[in-house]
Write a protein that holds these residues in place. Structure first.
Motif, mmCIF file in Angstrom:
data_model
loop_
_atom_site.group_PDB
_atom_site.id
_atom_site.type_symbol
_atom_site.label_atom_id
_atom_site.label_comp_id
_atom_site.label_asym_id
_atom_site.label_seq_id
_atom_site.Cartn_x
_atom_site.Cartn_y
_atom_site.Cartn_z
ATOM 1 N N TRP A 113 0.703 -1.361 -0.051
ATOM 2 C CA TRP A 113 -0.034 -0.003 -0.107
ATOM 3 C C TRP A 113 0.901 1.260 -0.045
ATOM 4 O O TRP A 113 0.478 2.249 -0.682
ATOM 5 C CB TRP A 113 -1.002 0.108 1.051
ATOM 6 C CG TRP A 113 -1.894 1.182 1.359
ATOM 7 C CD1 TRP A 113 -1.636 2.400 2.328
ATOM 8 C CD2 TRP A 113 -2.908 1.423 0.813
ATOM 9 N NE1 TRP A 113 -2.461 3.164 1.985
ATOM 10 C CE2 TRP A 113 -3.487 2.763 1.025
ATOM 11 C CE3 TRP A 113 -3.759 0.990 -0.247
ATOM 12 C CZ2 TRP A 113 -4.506 3.642 0.638
ATOM 13 C CZ3 TRP A 113 -4.940 1.501 -0.819
ATOM 14 C CH2 TRP A 113 -5.326 2.782 -0.320
ATOM 15 N N THR A 161 0.896 4.658 -2.671
ATOM 16 C CA THR A 161 0.182 5.778 -1.994
ATOM 17 C C THR A 161 1.360 6.779 -1.454
ATOM 18 O O THR A 161 0.660 7.837 -0.925
ATOM 19 C CB THR A 161 -0.745 5.223 -0.828
ATOM 20 O OG1 THR A 161 -0.012 4.646 0.024
ATOM 21 C CG2 THR A 161 -1.793 4.340 -1.592
ATOM 22 N N GLN A 199 -8.563 2.509 2.539
ATOM 23 C CA GLN A 199 -7.119 2.067 3.240
ATOM 24 C C GLN A 199 -6.945 0.643 3.179
ATOM 25 O O GLN A 199 -7.272 0.034 3.676
ATOM 26 C CB GLN A 199 -7.118 2.723 4.760
ATOM 27 C CG GLN A 199 -6.035 2.663 5.360
ATOM 28 C CD GLN A 199 -4.786 3.356 4.885
ATOM 29 O OE1 GLN A 199 -5.062 4.440 4.713
ATOM 30 N NE2 GLN A 199 -3.473 3.059 5.180
ATOM 31 N N GLU A 200 -5.557 0.584 2.547
ATOM 32 C CA GLU A 200 -4.834 -0.904 2.346
ATOM 33 C C GLU A 200 -6.100 -1.759 1.694
ATOM 34 O O GLU A 200 -5.825 -3.013 1.705
ATOM 35 C CB GLU A 200 -4.469 -1.492 3.637
ATOM 36 C CG GLU A 200 -3.404 -0.706 4.421
ATOM 37 C CD GLU A 200 -2.704 -1.039 5.740
ATOM 38 O OE1 GLU A 200 -3.165 -2.500 5.975
ATOM 39 O OE2 GLU A 200 -1.899 -0.360 6.057
ATOM 40 N N PHE A 239 -5.880 -4.388 -3.030
ATOM 41 C CA PHE A 239 -4.844 -5.041 -2.268
ATOM 42 C C PHE A 239 -5.771 -6.055 -1.230
ATOM 43 O O PHE A 239 -6.560 -5.618 -0.692
ATOM 44 C CB PHE A 239 -4.382 -3.971 -1.378
ATOM 45 C CG PHE A 239 -3.677 -2.855 -2.150
ATOM 46 C CD1 PHE A 239 -2.260 -2.912 -2.392
ATOM 47 C CD2 PHE A 239 -4.685 -1.774 -2.818
ATOM 48 C CE1 PHE A 239 -1.721 -1.429 -3.002
ATOM 49 C CE2 PHE A 239 -4.059 -0.657 -3.527
ATOM 50 C CZ PHE A 239 -2.577 -0.755 -3.583
ATOM 51 N N THR A 270 1.013 -10.035 -0.534
ATOM 52 C CA THR A 270 -0.462 -9.522 -1.064
ATOM 53 C C THR A 270 -0.760 -9.479 -2.298
ATOM 54 O O THR A 270 0.069 -9.788 -3.185
ATOM 55 C CB THR A 270 0.096 -7.932 -0.856
ATOM 56 O OG1 THR A 270 0.484 -7.498 0.442
ATOM 57 C CG2 THR A 270 -1.205 -6.936 -1.304
#
Length: 190
Positions: free
Chosen positions: A38, A42, A90-91, A118, A125
């Protein structure tokens, strides 16, 4: 008495199945926890660790997603140098606008959409990339063909970055670009 269908079902029935978007769909497993993958996508530092020598990333809706592949090119021709983040979970999910490369100026005036998903799998991942919003005429087929080759390379660079534990060294790339720009400037102008 006549039975009515729920509005959502009516909407689904109104569109034929062949109208689905034909995007570029890729998936890779990255040998790193989701938090690290992530961060690679990002943050400006994360992008420059595998994707491009320079970046400005603001991981928020309407934030910058500027990926500078050729920092010596004129503004507007440096890569994806004026893209925007569309959505962030988020993530889990990141989406942003994207454009065609400079050698396809008509397609470059348009924007497509990239969605990254993700999924944590223990210490690895699963990353899925979907590139959507393709037109069908003009330069669009060339733009799509370009990214059908480019995105697998980007994802491989991401995997390599985590497999080696080292960020990409852009020194040789920058030198090649400097030499190319110098040779282009030295050419006689018509």
């Amino acid at each position: 008495m006549r039975k009515l269908l729920p509005l959502g079902l009516v909407s689904l029935l109104a569109f034929p199945a062949h109208a689905a978007e034909q995007g570029i769909e890729l998936a890779v497993t990255v040998k790193a926890p989701v938090a690290e993958v992530w961060k690679a996508w990002t943050t400006s530092q994360g992008i420059s660790s595998f994707f491009a020598p320079e970046a400005l990333v603001e991981a928020r809706p309407d934030g910058a997603f500027h990926i500078i592949i050729d920092p010596y090119a004129p503004s507007g021709l440096q890569g994806a140098d004026d893209m925007k983040v569309l959505a962030v979970e988020q993530e889990r999910m990141l989406s942003f606008t994207w454009n065609a490369p400079p050698h396809l100026p008509q397609a470059r005036q348009q924007r497509t959409v990239v969605v990254l998903r993700f999924a944590p799998q223990g210490e690895t991942t699963q990353l899925t990339l979907s590139h959507l919003g393709w037109g069908s005429g003009g330069e669009w087929p060339k733009a799509r063909a370009y990214f059908e080759k480019a995105w697998p390379n980007v994802l491989k660079q991401l995997q390599t970055r985590f497999e080696t534990g080292k960020p990409q060294d852009w020194t040789a790339w920058r030198e090649q670009l400097k030499q190319w720009h110098a040779s282009e400037a030295a050419k006689p102008k018509p």
